[in-house]
Design an enzyme around this catalytic site. Structure first.
Site, PDB file in Angstrom:
ATOM      1  N   HIS A  38      32.006  23.268 -31.455  1.00  0.00           N
ATOM      2  CA  HIS A  38      31.594  23.222 -29.934  1.00  0.00           C
ATOM      3  C   HIS A  38      30.937  22.024 -29.801  1.00  0.00           C
ATOM      4  O   HIS A  38      30.189  21.379 -30.276  1.00  0.00           O
ATOM      5  CB  HIS A  38      30.480  24.569 -30.219  1.00  0.00           C
ATOM      6  N   ASP A  39      30.980  21.714 -28.342  1.00  0.00           N
ATOM      7  CA  ASP A  39      30.356  20.776 -27.545  1.00  0.00           C
ATOM      8  C   ASP A  39      30.873  19.281 -27.948  1.00  0.00           C
ATOM      9  O   ASP A  39      30.280  18.410 -27.557  1.00  0.00           O
ATOM     10  CB  ASP A  39      28.814  20.976 -27.690  1.00  0.00           C
ATOM     11  N   GLY A  68      29.202  20.303 -34.395  1.00  0.00           N
ATOM     12  CA  GLY A  68      28.751  20.239 -33.283  1.00  0.00           C
ATOM     13  C   GLY A  68      28.413  19.130 -32.623  1.00  0.00           C
ATOM     14  O   GLY A  68      27.673  18.361 -33.173  1.00  0.00           O
TER      15      GLY A  68
END
Length: 275
Positions: free
Chosen positions: A121-122, A139
């Site tokens: 994520h991200d 992340g």
């Protein structure tokens, strides 16, 4: 013309561009957007608020856009954006963003995500990057254009990897890697410059000469003082060179991680022509 195999499950709300091809047993969710000429091979799952750019090919058993492996994620309407002409190989996983990281995971154009690699994520991945087999990105990792991550390497969350950097296979990267740098090791250390990569990208002799000298001043010459003093010295001497400017801007950027440096155990870092 769109080609969808009879065994594929494609939500009617999904938006499909011209000449999209979807193979057997693929599953496409309602908020997915596939650009022109995207090829989705068999057994691929694409879900979430995911956009995939034109000409990208996704190989079997990839899992794209499903919820992130972040226990803080509460179903927020985050997104995943994948650029044009990417290659996403078998068993790749790419997760969307989270509220704590800007709500977006982004992969640039002409990126290769090789077999078994994971983009958490991200993460923000620039254009032209090569993320090889079984690379693990934690992340919030940021990767600059044309970086190469060797097979089996793992990158700690929040680490930045500069443009044109080279990460050696099986390396564990805990700290930021300067643009054009080469790192390797169980806990990766800066080993020199990705000179071969620079040559392949068309950098001239003067650019390479400036980067080599700047690297020596920043990391190999203790007479230059502490890092802040070294940065000033490099700025005054080589600051007009674009590649050196990239390194200085990177060092001065915002980060929660330390800077990856050469080993301090007496091993002399080299300026090897990393592939």
């Amino acid at each position: 013309m769109v080609t969808i195999h009879p065994t594929a499950v494609v939500d009617p709300a999904a938006r499909l561009g011209a000449n999209v091809s979807i193979g057997p047993y693929a599953v496409i969710g309602p908020n997915v957007v596939l650009g022109d000429g995207v090829t989705v091979q068999s057994h691929v799952v694409i879900d979430g608020r995911t956009t995939i750019g034109a000409g990208t090919t996704i190989y079997p058993f990839a899992s794209i856009g499903l919820p992130p492996q972040d226990l803080k994620y509460k179903g927020e309407a985050s997104v995943l954006e994948i650029g044009a002409n990417c290659i996403i190989r078998e068993h790749v996983t790419v997760n969307p963003g989270t509220e704590g990281g800007g709500m977006v995971t982004r992969v640039g154009d002409k990126v290769m995500l090789a077999i078994g690699s994971h983009v958490a994520h991200d993460c923000l991945i620039g254009n032209g990057c090569l993320v090889m087999n079984h690379v693990l990105l934690g992340g919030h990792v940021v990767i600059g254009d044309y970086a190469v991550l060797g097979g089996g390497s793992a990158v700690h969350q929040f680490v930045r990897i500069g443009k044109h950097a080279m990460i050696g296979g099986l390396s564990g990267v805990e700290n930021d890697v300067i643009p054009y740098g080469t790192v390797m090791g169980n806990r990766a250390r800066l080993e020199g410059l990705n000179i071969l990569g620079m040559k392949r990208r068309g950098f001239g002799r003067e650019d390479i000469h400036a980067v080599r000298n700047a690297y020596k001043m920043l990391f190999l010459d203790a007479a230059q003082g502490v890092m802040a003093e070294r940065v000033v010295a490099v700025e005054q001497t080589y600051g007009s060179a674009e590649a050196v400017r990239d390194i200085l801007d990177f060092i001065g950027g915002n980060s929660s991680r330390a800077l990856c440096r050469p080993a301090t155990d007496g091993h002399q870092a080299t300026e090897g022509d990393a592939a």
